[in-house]
Design a protein around this motif. Structure first.
Motif, short mmCIF file in Angstrom:
data_model
loop_
_atom_site.label_atom_id
_atom_site.label_comp_id
_atom_site.label_asym_id
_atom_site.label_seq_id
_atom_site.Cartn_x
_atom_site.Cartn_y
_atom_site.Cartn_z
N ILE A 11 11.97 -51.84 -28.56
CA ILE A 11 13.29 -52.26 -28.46
C ILE A 11 14.08 -52.27 -29.79
O ILE A 11 15.13 -51.87 -29.87
N ALA A 12 13.25 -52.79 -30.80
CA ALA A 12 13.83 -52.65 -32.24
C ALA A 12 14.06 -51.52 -32.70
O ALA A 12 15.25 -51.28 -33.46
N ILE A 13 13.32 -50.54 -32.49
CA ILE A 13 13.67 -49.07 -32.90
C ILE A 13 14.95 -48.60 -32.21
O ILE A 13 16.03 -47.92 -32.98
N ALA A 14 15.14 -49.06 -30.89
CA ALA A 14 16.24 -48.43 -30.04
C ALA A 14 17.58 -49.09 -30.72
O ALA A 14 18.61 -48.53 -30.84
N ALA A 15 17.46 -50.58 -31.12
CA ALA A 15 18.44 -51.30 -31.77
C ALA A 15 19.08 -50.89 -32.98
O ALA A 15 20.19 -50.68 -33.20
N GLY A 16 17.86 -50.43 -33.88
CA GLY A 16 18.08 -49.79 -34.93
C GLY A 16 18.77 -48.49 -34.89
O GLY A 16 19.95 -47.92 -35.53
N ALA A 17 18.43 -47.72 -33.76
CA ALA A 17 19.16 -46.31 -33.72
C ALA A 17 20.41 -46.60 -33.19
O ALA A 17 21.53 -45.55 -33.70
N VAL A 18 20.92 -47.60 -32.45
CA VAL A 18 22.15 -47.75 -32.20
C VAL A 18 23.05 -47.87 -33.28
O VAL A 18 24.18 -47.56 -33.35
N MET A 19 22.47 -48.83 -33.89
CA MET A 19 23.26 -49.20 -35.48
C MET A 19 23.56 -48.11 -36.17
O MET A 19 24.45 -47.95 -36.88
N ASP A 52 10.73 -63.02 -30.86
CA ASP A 52 10.36 -62.09 -31.97
C ASP A 52 11.35 -60.93 -31.51
O ASP A 52 11.66 -60.21 -32.54
N LEU A 53 12.02 -60.76 -30.49
CA LEU A 53 12.97 -59.69 -30.16
C LEU A 53 14.06 -59.93 -30.80
O LEU A 53 14.52 -59.05 -31.42
N THR A 54 14.37 -61.03 -30.75
CA THR A 54 15.84 -61.71 -31.46
C THR A 54 15.96 -61.29 -32.88
O THR A 54 16.60 -60.79 -33.62
N LEU A 55 14.53 -61.72 -33.61
CA LEU A 55 14.60 -61.55 -34.96
C LEU A 55 14.61 -59.88 -35.33
O LEU A 55 15.05 -59.28 -36.17
N THR A 56 13.58 -59.01 -34.75
CA THR A 56 13.50 -57.93 -34.93
C THR A 56 14.43 -56.83 -34.54
O THR A 56 14.51 -55.78 -35.33
N CYS A 57 15.19 -57.45 -33.80
CA CYS A 57 16.30 -56.36 -33.24
C CYS A 57 17.58 -56.68 -34.05
O CYS A 57 18.73 -55.75 -33.81
N THR A 58 17.60 -57.47 -34.79
CA THR A 58 18.77 -57.90 -35.76
C THR A 58 18.73 -57.88 -37.19
O THR A 58 19.73 -58.36 -37.83
#
Length: 318
Positions: free
Chosen positions: A185-193, A235-241
Motif C-alpha cells: 500500500i505504501a508503494i501505491a501511496a507514494g505513486a499517488v503523491m 506500520d501502514l500509517t508510518l510507511t504511507c506518509t
C-alpha cells in the motif's frame, strides 16, 4: 540469554545497537565490511554517522554468531528461505525471531513459516519503525508475536530496551501480514503523491488498502484484529506518509516516471507480486495490490493504474 543479529543492514544494525548494553553479536556476510565496522565502530554503508556501542561485536563468522541462544533474523525476506536451508544445522532448535517484512515470491510463505522449518515456535518483531530512529535511540513501539505465550514473554523481556517497547501477540501470521502488506500500500501511496494526485486521493487509497489487508488476513490464517494494531495499522500509517520509507519513495519515483536506485531493497515490490498471486488463488478481491503488482512488473503505468481503480463498479463500503 545471549543474543545475535544476523544481517548487518540498517534495521539489523539498529536492533543490535539497542541491545548492546547487555551484549550482542552482529553478523555481516561480507568479511571486509565486518572488519571495518568492528574497527571504526560505524556501519558507514547503512547507518553513516551512528556509533556502534562497545557492547556490540561485529563478526563475519556465522558459527560464532549462531552460538547465541536467541537469534534475530534480519536477512532480507527474499533471501531468507535460501539462508535457512543453507544454514539449517546452525539454526535448528534456536529461538529465532524474524525481523524482515514480506512474502517469499517463490513459496508464497511469510518469514515465520520459513523459520518453522528449523524451530518449533518462531517469533517476529514488526511494527512502525525506521532503522535510523531506532539507532538514534528515539522511542519506538513494536509487536513481538509468537504462538507460544511463555516464549513470547521471555523474548519480550530479553529484547525490550530503554527505547524500544515490545507488545506481545500470539498471532505471528497476522503480525507478519501487516508488515508485509503495508509495504504494498505504501508503494501505491507514494505513486499517488508522485503523480500529483493529492492528499485526498492518498487518504482514500490508504483506507481502501487497509480494507484489502483485513480482507485477506482471515483466509491466510491470521486474526484480522491483529492488523488493527502496531504491526498493521500502525506500520501502514508510518510507511504511507513518510518519504523515509523505501517503499513509499519507490512508489513516488514510479508516480513521477523517474528511476529508483536498484541497489535499495524494496520488499513491497516482490510482496505485491506474491500477494496478488495468493489473492487470485483464493478468489479474494484486492484491486490495489493487483495494480501495484502490475506497476512493478511494468504492465501498467500510474495513469493506467489509477484509471483501473477509478473505473471499478460502484459498491457499498465494506
Amino acid at each position: 540469554m545471549s543474543v545475535s543479529v544476523l544481517g548487518a543492514g540498517a534495521f539489523g544494525t539498529a536492533l543490535a545497537i539497542t541491545l548492546a548494553e547487555r551484549g550482542v553479536t552482529l553478523w555481516a556476510r561480507d568479511p571486509d565490511a565486518a572488519t571495518a565496522m568492528q574497527k571504526t565502530r560505524e556501519n558507514a554503508t547503512r547507518l553513516k554517522g551512528i556509533h556502534l556501542p562497545e557492547g556490540l561485536t561485529v563478526t563475519s563468522d556465522l558459527t560464532t554468531a549462531c552460538a547465541a541462544d536467541t537469534i534475530l533474523m534480519a536477512v532480507p525476506m527474499q533471501s531468507t528461505a535460501a539462508f535457512v536451508t543453507e544454514n539449517a544445522d546452525l539454526l535448528r532448535g534456536k529461538k529465532l525471531v524474524a525481523c524482515s517484512k514480506g512474502v517469499d515470491l517463490t513459496s508464497l510463505r511469510g518469514p515465520t513459516a520459513i523459520l518453522a522449518e528449523v524451530t518449533r515456535a518462531p517469533a517476529i518483531i514488526t511494527g512502525p519503525s525506521f532503522a535510523i530512529d531506532i539507532a538514534r535511540g528515539l522511542p519506538t513501539a513494536l509487536t513481538l508475536a509468537c504462538k507460544n505465550p511463555i516464549l513470547g514473554e521471555e523474548l519480550q523481556e530479553t529484547l525490550s530496551s530503554a527505547t524500544i517497547r515490545l507488545y506481545r501477540s500470539t498471532d505471528p501470521v497476522g503480525a507478519e501480514l501487516g508488515g508485509a502488506l503495508k509495504n504494498v500500500i505504501a508503494i501505491a501511496a507514494g505513486a499517488v503523491m508522485g503523480a500529483g494526485l493529492g492528499e485526498s486521493a492518498r487518504a482514500a487509497l490508504i483506507t481502501r488498502g487497509f480494507a484489502e489487508m483485513m480482507r485477506i488476513a482471515g483466509p491466510l490464517g491470521a486474526i484480522p484484529e491483529t492488523l488493527m494494531g502496531l504491526s498493521g495499522f500502525g506500520d501502514l500509517t508510518l510507511t504511507c506518509t513518510s518519504p523515509t520509507s523505501r517503499n513509499y519513495a519507490y512508489g513516488f519515483a514510479l508516480g513521477q516516471g523517474a528511476d529508483y536506485d536498484p541497489t535499495i531493497t524494496v520488499e513491497g515490490a516482490a510482496t505485491a507480486r506474491a500477494v496478488a498471486r495468493l489473492a487470485r488463488d483464493k478468489d479474494i478481491e484486492m484491486p490495489i495490490t493487483s495494480v501495484v503488482a502490475a506497476l512493478v512488473e511494468g504492465r501498467l503505468d500510474v495513469s493506467q493504474g489509477m484509471q483501473t481503480l477509478l473505473s471499478r463498479p460502484l459498491k457499498e463500503e465494506i
